[in-house]
Each structure stands twice: as C-alpha cells, then as structure tokens.
Enzyme design. Structure first.
Site, short mmCIF file in Angstrom:
data_model
loop_
_atom_site.label_atom_id
_atom_site.label_comp_id
_atom_site.label_asym_id
_atom_site.label_seq_id
_atom_site.Cartn_x
_atom_site.Cartn_y
_atom_site.Cartn_z
NE ARG A 140 60.53 33.96 2.68
CZ ARG A 140 60.65 34.57 3.86
NH1 ARG A 140 59.62 35.26 4.33
NH2 ARG A 140 61.74 34.49 4.56
CD GLU A 144 62.98 32.01 -29.69
OE1 GLU A 144 62.63 30.81 -29.71
OE2 GLU A 144 64.00 32.40 -29.10
CG ASN A 149 66.73 25.43 -24.49
OD1 ASN A 149 66.78 26.62 -24.25
ND2 ASN A 149 66.28 24.54 -23.63
CG HIS A 196 71.45 31.49 -25.34
ND1 HIS A 196 70.76 30.72 -24.44
CD2 HIS A 196 70.56 32.42 -25.77
CE1 HIS A 196 69.52 31.16 -24.34
NE2 HIS A 196 69.38 32.19 -25.15
CG HIS A 220 67.62 29.02 -27.90
ND1 HIS A 220 66.84 28.69 -28.98
CD2 HIS A 220 67.01 30.09 -27.32
CE1 HIS A 220 65.80 29.51 -29.06
NE2 HIS A 220 65.88 30.38 -28.06
CE LYS A 253 58.08 29.01 -23.83
NZ LYS A 253 58.98 30.17 -23.69
CE LYS A 294 63.03 27.59 -19.42
NZ LYS A 294 64.02 27.35 -20.49
CG HIS A 299 67.12 35.96 -28.35
ND1 HIS A 299 67.93 35.19 -27.52
CD2 HIS A 299 66.05 35.17 -28.65
CE1 HIS A 299 67.37 34.00 -27.33
NE2 HIS A 299 66.23 33.97 -28.00
CD GLU A 346 64.86 23.97 -20.25
OE1 GLU A 346 66.05 24.03 -20.01
OE2 GLU A 346 64.20 24.89 -20.76
NE ARG A 383 59.95 25.43 -20.55
CZ ARG A 383 59.33 26.30 -19.76
NH1 ARG A 383 58.59 25.85 -18.75
NH2 ARG A 383 59.44 27.59 -19.96
#
Length: 352
Positions: A115, A179, A232, A239, A235, A214, A137, A256, A224, A228
C-alpha cells in the site's frame, strides 16, 4: 542550479543532489534500499550513482529489460516478487534510475507495494527529466494503450543530473526535446525559438525551465481536472500514432517524442480550423518539426486505426476525443472537440 520545490518534494540538481539523497536516507532510517534499473542504466548510469551516493545501507539492485514494450503489469509483478523475496517492507526505499519507463513503472511499483513505500526518481534521459519523472504520475501500459493503469503518487525527491545524458543516443535527446517544444508552444515561446534556431542549445537551462513550467502547472492542478491537461498538447494524436507504430509488425517503432512531434503538427492544424491559430504558424511548426525529426510516412490506411486508438485516450469523456488546442503561442484551450473527418485531414496535412 536552483532547487525547485513541489508540494511534498523537491527537485534537486547536479552532484549536490546526492547529498540531499544521503540526508533523506539518514533522516528516515530506511530498513532497506532498492535501485530499479534496466539493462542500459545498470551498465551506463549505476556506476556514477554509486560513486556519488554515500550510504552505509546495503543496496539491492533490481534489473528489468529496457523498452516501452516491457512497461506493463507483468514486469511490475516481477519487481514486486523480487522485492518480497529480498525482504522489502513498508520502511524500504525504492530508487528509480532510468528513463520514463523506469520512473513511471517504478513509481507505480512503489506506490502500490504494501500500500505504498517511499521512492526517489533519478531520471537519466531528457524525456524523463523534463516530463515523465516530474508531477506525480505513475503507471504502466495496457497492451499498446499508453499509461492506462496507474496512480498519482509523489516521490520523496527527484535528482536531475545532466551527466546521465551522455549515456543516451542523439535520437533519445531529440525525443525528449519534443516535450521542451511543447512547453515552449504552450507557456514560453522562447524555448521553441531557441531549439529551432540553434544547434548548440544550453540543454541544462532548457531542462530547468521546462521543469519550472511543469511544476507550476501541477501545483495548480495536481490531479489533471483542468489546466494540467495542457501538458497533453500534441499527445492526443501523438499517443495514437505511437501506439499504432508500436503494435504494427510491419512498422518500425518510433520514439515517444517523435510521435508527439507529429501530434503537435496535426493539432496545430486542428487549432487553425477550430480556433484562431494562424495558418502561418501552423506551417512554421510543421517546417520546424520536420527539420528536427524528419518525416514519418503515415499511409492513408493507417489513419483509421490511429483514430481508433485515440478513442482510448484518458482525457476522453463520453466517447468524445478531447484535445488541447492553441489560440496562439502561450494561449491554449482545453477540452476541445474535433470531428473524425477533421482529424483525418490533420494527419493528411502532416503527411502532405
């Protein structure tokens, strides 16, 4: 280089960062320390890490195979099992030493093991320094679908040591640069201007400024729910392209950053059609991206499968594909919609 402070952790730079890590370990009296590496970082980065990190605690190294294809729950299970066999407990520390796959997967492993145990990110690629390791993230891919399984969890600290960039290829540096370009278009156009107009950029300064941007966005919207989503930019289509090239046996996988660069061209085109983003700047972006990354051939038959993959994007609501689009540089709008016809048109524009 000045330390950047996030909500519950700090981002430290250069060799002094290892003193901060030693202090953290001493203060928290961890029962055991694990370092997660891949094939490449074990050989090229771990020796520097051990040279600079001073501790009396024994260190256990856990090695996984390199590459996005291994960023999955099966790899996590392997790491959890090894940690269990080696006696890890809730007072253990996991240090991730690697690119975005290692920091994303390692953060997820740590935040779910018993946990949640503490972890520290030491990104070794440009992409992970300016994006993947910062912002809390964590997660893994579900098949070819990017980052579908994960949690928000902050590290205890992040160490940015630009010396590790000497261990990665020029192609990987270009990948991470996408990025930085993203931050430039959405928040600080000077970043984009410096990259497209200069072969000899000061990469350390670009890294620091990118992390500042960022961090400011994440501090405003950590989960997000709103602003936020700007992170993206490029993206949504990117993606889809990345996943399609990853899953198609007849295609050579692209990085990427190469996929996000394509996404920025396509989404700039959407911005000109849906908002008031100037067509002149769309052409400017396309020219700059192709100058940096070259051209990836996307056939007409590829477009529908790419759009199908985009429908799994985490930002989508009620089955509608959501975009971040630009009114202008440094002026964005989130939660924009585009028809499939227009998306097809944008990919055809990139390909033209």
């Amino acid at each position: 280089m000045t330390t950047i402070n996030a909500t519950t952790y700090s981002i430290h730079f250069d060799e002094k960062a290892y003193h901060e890590l030693a202090s953290l370990v001493s203060k928290n009296n961890y029962s055991s320390i694990f370092v997660l590496v891949d094939d490449n970082t074990l050989e090229h980065c771990y020796p520097r890490f051990m040279q600079l990190f001073a501790t009396d605690k024994p260190i256990e190294v856990i090695q996984i195979e390199a590459g996005e294809i291994h960023k999955n729950i099966e790899t996590c299970m392997g790491v959890w099992n090894v940690m269990t066999e080696l006696g890890a407990d809730r007072k253990s520390l996991l240090i991730t030493l690697g690119g975005g796959v290692i920091t994303d997967l390692g953060g997820f492993v740590a935040s779910t093991f018993k946990r949640g145990i503490d972890f520290v990110n030491i990104p070794t690629t440009l992409l992970s320094m300016v994006d993947a390791s910062v912002g809390g993230k964590t997660g893994v891919d579900l098949g070819v679908l990017k980052n579908q399984i994960g949690v928000f969890a902050n590290p205890e600290m992040i160490i940015i040591d630009a010396e590790y960039l000497h261990t990665v290829s020029t192609r990987e540096i270009r990948s991470g640069t996408a990025e930085i370009i993203k931050y430039g278009m959405t928040h600080d156009i000077e970043l984009f201007n410096e990259i497209r107009g200069n072969d000899q950029v000061n990469i350390v300064d670009l890294i620091h400024r990118s992390i500042e941007i960022k961090n400011e966005v994440v501090l405003e919207d950590p989960k997000e729910q709103g602003v936020r989503k700007v992170l993206n930019w490029g993206h949504t289509i990117g993606h889809g392209v990345e996943s399609y090239f990853l899953e198609s046996p007849e295609k050579e996988a692209i990085t990427h950053g190469e996929a996000i660069a394509i996404g920025m061209v396509c989404e700039a085109y959407l911005s000109s059609k849906i908002l008031d983003f100037p067509k002149k700047k769309v052409l400017e972006i396309k020219e700059a991206i192709i100058n940096i990354y070259g051209k990836v051939a996307i056939n007409e038959d590829d477009i529908q499968p790419i759009i199908a993959l985009m429908k799994h994007d985490k930002k989508n609501i009620n089955g509608e594909i959501n975009f971040v689009l630009l009114n202008d540089y440094e002026d964005f709008k989130i939660n924009c919609k585009a028809s499939e016809d227009l998306i097809q048109e944008s990919i055809a524009f990139y390909n033209s």
